[in-house]
Enzyme design. Sequence first.
Site, PDB file in Angstrom:
ATOM      1  N   SER A 173       0.918  -1.246  -0.045  1.00 21.16           N
ATOM      2  CA  SER A 173       0.030  -0.047   0.016  1.00 21.16           C
ATOM      3  C   SER A 173       0.927   1.318   0.078  1.00 21.16           C
ATOM      4  O   SER A 173       1.973   1.310   0.433  1.00 21.16           O
ATOM      5  CB  SER A 173      -0.744  -0.031   1.474  1.00 21.16           C
ATOM      6  OG  SER A 173      -1.556   1.421   1.527  1.00 21.16           O
ATOM      7  N   TYR A 203      -2.186  -1.477  11.034  1.00 21.47           N
ATOM      8  CA  TYR A 203      -2.380  -2.189   9.696  1.00 21.47           C
ATOM      9  C   TYR A 203      -1.434  -1.614   8.883  1.00 21.47           C
ATOM     10  O   TYR A 203      -0.887  -2.530   8.266  1.00 21.47           O
ATOM     11  CB  TYR A 203      -3.861  -1.640   9.465  1.00 21.47           C
ATOM     12  CG  TYR A 203      -3.895  -1.774   7.656  1.00 21.47           C
ATOM     13  CD1 TYR A 203      -4.205  -2.835   7.123  1.00 21.47           C
ATOM     14  CD2 TYR A 203      -3.771  -0.506   6.960  1.00 21.47           C
ATOM     15  CE1 TYR A 203      -4.377  -2.962   5.784  1.00 21.47           C
ATOM     16  CE2 TYR A 203      -3.616  -0.749   5.621  1.00 21.47           C
ATOM     17  CZ  TYR A 203      -4.182  -1.804   5.008  1.00 21.47           C
ATOM     18  OH  TYR A 203      -4.333  -1.920   3.553  1.00 21.47           O
ATOM     19  N   LYS A 229       2.016  -3.806   6.770  1.00 22.94           N
ATOM     20  CA  LYS A 229       2.232  -3.886   5.349  1.00 22.94           C
ATOM     21  C   LYS A 229       3.605  -3.489   5.082  1.00 22.94           C
ATOM     22  O   LYS A 229       4.314  -4.305   4.395  1.00 22.94           O
ATOM     23  CB  LYS A 229       1.369  -2.734   4.406  1.00 22.94           C
ATOM     24  CG  LYS A 229      -0.002  -2.768   4.271  1.00 22.94           C
ATOM     25  CD  LYS A 229      -0.289  -4.064   3.366  1.00 22.94           C
ATOM     26  CE  LYS A 229      -1.674  -4.397   3.252  1.00 22.94           C
ATOM     27  NZ  LYS A 229      -1.889  -5.646   2.656  1.00 22.94           N
TER      28      LYS A 229
END
Length: 343
Positions: free
Chosen positions: A127, A152, A156
């Site tokens: 991302s 979160y 990544k």
Amino acid sequence: MKGTILVTGGTGYIGSHTTVELINSGYQVVIMDNLSNSNVEVLKGIEAITGVCPTFYEADCNDEAAVERIFSAHPDICGLIHFAASKAVGESVQKPLLYYRNNLLSLIVMLEAMQRHGTKGIVFSSSCTVYGQPEQLPVTEQAPIQEALSPYGNTKQINEEIVRDTIHAGAPFKAILLRYFNPIGAHPSALIGELPLGVPQNLIPYLTQTAAGIRRELSVFGDDYNTPDGSCIRDYINVVDLAKAHVKAIERILNPELGSPALETFNVGTGRGVSVLELIRTFEQVTGVPVPHKIVGRREGDIEQVWADPKHANEVLGWKAEESLADTLRSAWAWQKHITPKA
Ligand code: UFG
């Protein structure tokens, strides 16, 4: 047939669109998904679009025995596209261990299985969140990685490192990290799209639900940013375009003649920044449907502005975003009407 691709999270939003593009490009697809944030009915949509129903396993990527069974049952799996992950930023702040378990362990289990079974490569869903607020825009893949703003986002970053370290240690496969910007829209058939559970956290599903009368009004999180109209700017990428980037990535990995490096990273965006207010206006223009909205305070953790420099993907991957913002917003609205026919 070009070979079999295992798609984890294949019944999810991006996974289902990618499955369609893989099938349309001649691949066989095996999906594994624990259905924690998706509906098995999406398989019917995939079949209606492609004429093929992919093989489906309801299984969790953290379940090593299940993963082993799937790889053993399909010795022809040559590539893996790993979407399966928990993805709600706010929830990750509340439940960090759940996020670290789900997102980190699953990647490790999949990479170990790939090593055991001689899989040629993995495409990993990363991302633009890894860039935080970049100092220079558009942001290139060389921009420094910034400290994550949520568990979160941290998963990544750590997952990118896990892939990088595994390749560096001489793993017998290749890897491509795709850094997505903001995926939106739906398949032009309106047979598959995004199915958020509960109150949507992301802009487009909230906007289309508001347009459909399910939500009273859309809150615009801040109009006092240092941007032309004061609202945040993002690079909104059509989900079918994004799906096609995965096909390009897997083809690159599987084609030995290209001699591509063992690890590559690509931004997947349009190269165009669009503000929240501009997006609402464009939606209203192209659909003719008003979106009641009001300006509220900033949302904690929001980045002010980010958009991609997609040159590396354009030139090396041979991929380019093609759909216009107008068509993409029309597709999001068509999908909303498909799931709420009264709208
Ligand atoms: N927004 C609103 N109102 C809403 C929802 C969003 O104004 O109801 C705004 C946000 O403030 C932001 C823009 O719309 O400016 C886009 O917000 P999204 O939640 O749709 O997307 P984000 O850019 O916040 O999130 C994306 C990915 C995440 C990732 C995050 C990291 O969806 O997976 O970037 O920055 F973690």
